[in-house]
Design an enzyme around this catalytic site. Structure first.
Site, PDB file in Angstrom:
ATOM      1  N   GLU A  96       0.829  -1.216   0.000  1.00 31.30           N
ATOM      2  CA  GLU A  96       0.000   0.000   0.000  1.00 31.30           C
ATOM      3  C   GLU A  96       0.866   1.269   0.000  1.00 31.30           C
ATOM      4  O   GLU A  96       0.415   2.337   0.419  1.00 31.30           O
ATOM      5  CB  GLU A  96      -0.944   0.019   1.207  1.00 31.30           C
ATOM      6  CG  GLU A  96      -1.885  -1.182   1.321  1.00 31.30           C
ATOM      7  CD  GLU A  96      -2.890  -1.314   0.183  1.00 31.30           C
ATOM      8  OE1 GLU A  96      -2.945  -0.418  -0.690  1.00 31.30           O
ATOM      9  OE2 GLU A  96      -3.601  -2.333   0.157  1.00 31.30           O
TER      10      GLU A  96
ATOM     11  N   HIS B 249      -2.558   1.635   8.647  1.00 30.13           N
ATOM     12  CA  HIS B 249      -3.660   0.864   8.063  1.00 30.13           C
ATOM     13  C   HIS B 249      -3.798  -0.456   8.815  1.00 30.13           C
ATOM     14  O   HIS B 249      -2.808  -1.161   9.011  1.00 30.13           O
ATOM     15  CB  HIS B 249      -3.381   0.599   6.581  1.00 30.13           C
ATOM     16  CG  HIS B 249      -4.298  -0.397   5.954  1.00 30.13           C
ATOM     17  ND1 HIS B 249      -5.672  -0.240   5.921  1.00 30.13           N
ATOM     18  CD2 HIS B 249      -4.055  -1.574   5.307  1.00 30.13           C
ATOM     19  CE1 HIS B 249      -6.212  -1.274   5.298  1.00 30.13           C
ATOM     20  NE2 HIS B 249      -5.263  -2.094   4.921  1.00 30.13           N
TER      21      HIS B 249
ATOM     22  N   HIS C 286      -6.872  -3.821  10.004  1.00 29.03           N
ATOM     23  CA  HIS C 286      -8.095  -4.559   9.650  1.00 29.03           C
ATOM     24  C   HIS C 286      -8.918  -4.842  10.908  1.00 29.03           C
ATOM     25  O   HIS C 286      -9.049  -6.010  11.304  1.00 29.03           O
ATOM     26  CB  HIS C 286      -7.724  -5.886   8.973  1.00 29.03           C
ATOM     27  CG  HIS C 286      -6.991  -5.767   7.669  1.00 29.03           C
ATOM     28  ND1 HIS C 286      -6.395  -6.839   7.032  1.00 29.03           N
ATOM     29  CD2 HIS C 286      -6.771  -4.703   6.865  1.00 29.03           C
ATOM     30  CE1 HIS C 286      -5.840  -6.446   5.903  1.00 29.03           C
ATOM     31  NE2 HIS C 286      -6.032  -5.145   5.770  1.00 29.03           N
TER      32      HIS C 286
ATOM     33  N   GLU D 193     -16.442  10.703  23.948  1.00 29.68           N
ATOM     34  CA  GLU D 193     -15.199  11.370  23.565  1.00 29.68           C
ATOM     35  C   GLU D 193     -14.890  11.278  22.066  1.00 29.68           C
ATOM     36  O   GLU D 193     -13.967  11.924  21.587  1.00 29.68           O
ATOM     37  CB  GLU D 193     -14.033  10.823  24.388  1.00 29.68           C
ATOM     38  CG  GLU D 193     -14.250  11.100  25.865  1.00 29.68           C
ATOM     39  CD  GLU D 193     -12.974  11.365  26.638  1.00 29.68           C
ATOM     40  OE1 GLU D 193     -11.935  10.837  26.232  1.00 29.68           O
ATOM     41  OE2 GLU D 193     -13.045  12.086  27.642  1.00 29.68           O
TER      42      GLU D 193
ATOM     43  N   HIS E  49     -12.794  -3.941   4.099  1.00 28.23           N
ATOM     44  CA  HIS E  49     -11.336  -4.149   4.126  1.00 28.23           C
ATOM     45  C   HIS E  49     -10.696  -3.634   5.431  1.00 28.23           C
ATOM     46  O   HIS E  49     -10.081  -4.395   6.156  1.00 28.23           O
ATOM     47  CB  HIS E  49     -10.722  -3.477   2.888  1.00 28.23           C
ATOM     48  CG  HIS E  49      -9.242  -3.652   2.783  1.00 28.23           C
ATOM     49  ND1 HIS E  49      -8.568  -3.713   1.589  1.00 28.23           N
ATOM     50  CD2 HIS E  49      -8.280  -3.748   3.742  1.00 28.23           C
ATOM     51  CE1 HIS E  49      -7.275  -3.889   1.811  1.00 28.23           C
ATOM     52  NE2 HIS E  49      -7.082  -3.910   3.106  1.00 28.23           N
TER      53      HIS E  49
END
Ligand code: 2HA
Ligand code: ZN
Length: 274
Positions: free
Chosen positions: A116, A139, A141, A169, A210
């Site tokens: 990525e 990133h 999952h 919050e 994803h």
């Protein structure tokens, strides 16, 4: 200084391991990158090898020309970062044109930066323009958030509002809301372009079915952003699993009061009447 003694490298490894322990990085899932500070680069320059071959990024990021990044490797497991950092992560530098990178340390045995990389670097480019202080792109999952992308409309307004409502919050932690990219093939320039456009407005963007991307100024707040959103998603999954009817909730007027006392701006687009 030895690379592994540098505080930023230690913090990077610690964050990767924390993500593993949260259960957000099955197999080789997820990736992390950090834009290094000039004084950090200076401390370890003697340990970097500049003789490698330049490779295409697969995207153009002239805003990042000359910048150094710590990155996780393509196909590498977060599980292994703590025990085998040299193999699992690396340091890269972007060339003067912003279209190529070179590996200067780590990713031993022919490793490559995260698949990525285009999204990471395009997000860094967008965030650096907003503030030099942005340094981390993450990133992961996380399961509850991914589950919600099957049942909520893929709409930034809905995701932001529903997740804000699950924990008081939340609007303070992500006042600019959450972007949503509908399902797209990962790893390429198209998803990178769509994500980075949304990151101009938000610090966090969902990839439907994803995972999630988060941007931040340091490791703790970026990890904390991922953690807060996933916790909120978990509460929402529980509420929906209990039938989904709320007897009471946080109202738009409550959010406006919160914004005032906590000194954050909450866009009215997220405070619609339901
Ligand atoms: O395998 O998470 O999005 C790494 C990924 C790709
Ligand atoms: Zn992924």
């Amino acid at each position: 200084m030895e690379i592994l003694q540098l505080q930023a490298v230690k913090d990077f490894i610690r964050m990767a391991n924390d993500g593993w322990n949260m259960g957000w990085h099955e197999r080789n899932g997820g990736n992390l990158s950090y834009r290094m500070k000039p004084d950090e680069v200076e401390e370890i320059t003697a340990c970097l090898d500049f003789s490698g071959k330049a490779e295409d990024i697969g995207a153009s990021v002239p805003q990042l020309a000359g910048e150094y990044f710590i990155v996780t490797g393509s196909g590498k497991f977060f599980k292994n970062v703590l025990d085998r950092p040299e193999d699992s992560i690396g340091i890269i530098q972007i060339d003067d044109s912003g279209s190529r990178y070179k590996i200067l340390w780590g990713l031993t045995g022919g490793g490559r930066p995260t698949s990525e990389l285009p999204t990471h670097l395009m997000n860094h480019a967008v965030k650096k323009e907003i503030s030099e202080d942005y340094r981390v792109i993450y990133h992961a999952h996380p399961a509850n958030l991914i589950a919600l992308t099957f049942v909520l409309p893929l709409d930034s307004k809905v995701f932001t509002r529903e997740l804000w409502e699950m924990a008081t919050e939340c609007p303070v932690v992500f006042p600019d809301g959450i972007g949503v990219v509908p399902w797209e093939v990962p790893g390429g320039k198209v998803i990178a372009q769509k994500t980075s456009e949304l990151m101009e407005k938000h610090d966090t963007t969902i990839w439907a079915h994803h995972g999630l991307f988060c941007a931040g100024r340091d490791f703790d707040t970026t990890f904390g952003l991922m953690h807060t959103i996933e916790k909120s998603a978990e509460i929402l999954v529980k509420v929906l699993s209990m039938g989904g009817t709320k007897r009471q909730t946080i109202t738009p007027e409550n959010f406006r009061s919160l914004a005032k006392d906590f000194n954050v701006t909450l866009r009215e687009e997220f405070l619609y009447e339901k």
